[in-house]
Scaffold this active site. Structure first.
Site, mmCIF file in Angstrom:
data_model
loop_
_atom_site.group_PDB
_atom_site.id
_atom_site.type_symbol
_atom_site.label_atom_id
_atom_site.label_comp_id
_atom_site.label_asym_id
_atom_site.label_seq_id
_atom_site.Cartn_x
_atom_site.Cartn_y
_atom_site.Cartn_z
ATOM 1 N N CYS A 1 -19.429 0.828 -18.384
ATOM 2 C CA CYS A 1 -20.642 0.690 -17.565
ATOM 3 C C CYS A 1 -21.423 -0.591 -17.850
ATOM 4 O O CYS A 1 -21.932 -1.210 -16.908
ATOM 5 C CB CYS A 1 -21.523 1.925 -17.716
ATOM 6 N N GLU B 1 0.823 -1.205 0.000
ATOM 7 C CA GLU B 1 0.000 0.000 0.000
ATOM 8 C C GLU B 1 0.864 1.266 0.000
ATOM 9 O O GLU B 1 0.525 2.246 -0.645
ATOM 10 C CB GLU B 1 -0.954 0.001 1.202
ATOM 11 N N CYS C 1 -14.507 1.268 -13.894
ATOM 12 C CA CYS C 1 -14.937 2.671 -13.763
ATOM 13 C C CYS C 1 -13.723 3.586 -13.955
ATOM 14 O O CYS C 1 -13.323 4.319 -13.060
ATOM 15 C CB CYS C 1 -15.587 2.878 -12.398
HETATM 16 S S1 SF4 Z 1 -21.958 2.151 -13.828
HETATM 17 FE FE1 SF4 Z 1 -20.295 3.143 -14.909
HETATM 18 S S2 SF4 Z 1 -20.013 5.098 -13.884
HETATM 19 FE FE2 SF4 Z 1 -21.238 3.830 -12.543
HETATM 20 S S3 SF4 Z 1 -19.780 2.893 -11.144
HETATM 21 FE FE3 SF4 Z 1 -20.088 1.466 -12.841
HETATM 22 S S4 SF4 Z 1 -18.503 1.952 -14.361
HETATM 23 FE FE4 SF4 Z 1 -18.644 3.650 -12.902
#
Ligand code: SF4
Length: 395
Positions: A233, A71, A226
């Site tokens: 997504c 870490e 993300c």
């Molecule tokens: S849906 Fe998309 S924007 Fe939302 S946490 Fe998951 S990857 Fe991130």
């Protein structure tokens, strides 16, 4: 609205103040989220982590020394860069006791190239403290961990949650982005109230079990799915709940950072030769940057100053040695925070004077072949290599 998880009881003062700040800003679940949503989110991200986590050397076991070392290395550095350093470090210092017994120069040498050298010095100092105060056993108590050199809120949470399954949150660049998007937080979570909010969010989402895994899962989700640009997504376990995804706000959350104003500057580094040796200098232990590392003396080169004058001035001011300037060796471009530095290295022959410096803690005349043994910064390593090349050594 939901209540915050209980705060850890054994927190030291500096973190207790932060948690009190957090407690004042009660976190609100987004509109339309039923109260059981948090439980579902926890299960979803843990299942995703079980199936998708990368195989990384520090995940082989939860030994506190390994967790702590990884870490500290991972702060401000990418996973790809850390893996070989982590492996080399563990090979040289397999246990905390080995690290504590090492010479600081050896630790810095192993850290060379990873940057932010203060982390290595703190790590070493903390290992010694653990030997002296805790019998060599990494403490599981929050007050004791928080008291170790170099431990901030992130390291505290990372070690206590991953190595000891204690209920501590973590926030770093990946989890900050994921949480801000998930909850649709529109302000900047890196600053002011936003920072308070994001720590509160990271605390509120913690499960009762598998806390270390959960913290790692959120970070891993930020690293793999993300991502800052083009988040994936459709493959995200939180896609159905995520506010940023629902409202197509991924590019606006978190708000883009203002790019720093880059300042161009130039420096001269002087390779002072005397007989078959060159003068290397050690920066003082309290230097703001590169403390205790070795280098050829270098300083700013104002636009109005002639090259030869600057070489003579820098050598004399920083080392007390009068020189006759020689040829240019090479020019190195490198960046330090917001400064874009052009460093021109020059040779110079010692004329008179002994090493005496208001800036460096030590100066040594060494043969060019010995330079490889001295820990140094990345730009100076390039210069060390140039000076050690066989044709240079004959000059
Ligand atoms: S849906 Fe998309 S924007 Fe939302 S946490 Fe998951 S990857 Fe991130």
């Amino acid at each position: 609205m939901h209540s915050l998880p209980k705060l850890p009881t054994a927190c030291c003062r500096k973190f207790f103040v932060s948690f009190r700040k957090i407690a004042r800003v009660a976190m609100r679940l987004p509109d339309g989220w039923p109260p059981r949503t948090l439980g579902t989110l926890r299960r979803q991200v843990l299942a995703w982590f079980d199936a998708n986590q990368r195989s990384l050397p520090w995940r082989e076991n939860r030994d506190p020394y390994r967790v702590w070392l990884s870490e500290v290395m991972l702060q401000q550095t990418t996973v790809a860069a850390v893996v070989p350093y982590f492996q080399r470090f563990l090979k040289t210092f397999p246990t905390l006791r080995d690290l504590a017994a090492a010479d600081e120069q050896e630790v810095l040498k192993l850290w060379e190239g990873l940057g932010y050298y203060r982390r290595a010095r703190h790590l070493h100092a903390a290992a010694k403290r653990i030997i002296a105060d805790h019998g060599g056993k990494f403490p599981a108590d929050a007050t004791a961990v928080a008291d170790l050199p170099g431990v901030g809120r992130y390291i505290l949470g990372a070690v206590l949650s991953q190595a000891f399954e204690q209920k501590f949150p973590i926030v770093e660049a990946n989890s900050l982005r994921v949480l801000a998007r998930l909850f649709g937080y529109r302000n900047d979570p890196r600053e002011g109230e936003g920072r308070v909010w994001v720590w509160e969010a990271a605390t509120a989402v913690l499960p009762e079990k598998r806390i270390g895994d959960f913290n790692q899962a959120v970070m891993e989700l930020g690293a793999l799915v993300c991502t800052p640009t083009s988040p994936k997504c459709p493959s995200c376990p939180w896609a159905k709940s995520c506010i940023a995804n629902r409202d197509s706000l991924q590019t606006l959350i978190p708000p883009p950072k203002k790019p720093p104003v880059i300042v161009a500057c130039r420096e001269i580094a002087v390779v002072i030769r005397h007989r078959e040796k060159v003068l290397v200098c050690r920066r003082s232990p309290d230097a703001k940057r590169w403390a205790n590392l070795w280098e050829f003396p270098h300083a700013d080169w104002p636009a109005e100053e002639l090259f030869e004058d600057a070489v003579g001035r820098i050598a004399e001011e920083l080392t007390g040695v009068a020189v006759s300037p020689g040829r240019e060796l090479l020019t190195i471009q490198h960046g330090v925070t917001r400064f874009a530095i052009t460093m021109t290295a020059a040779e110079a022959q010692r004329q008179s004077g002994q090493f005496r410096s208001p800036f460096y803690s030590e100066g040594r005349w060494v043969s060019p072949g010995e330079l490889k043994d001295y820990p140094t910064s990345t730009p100076q390593r390039k210069l060390f290599l140039e000076v050690s090349r066989p044709q240079q050594r004959l000059f």
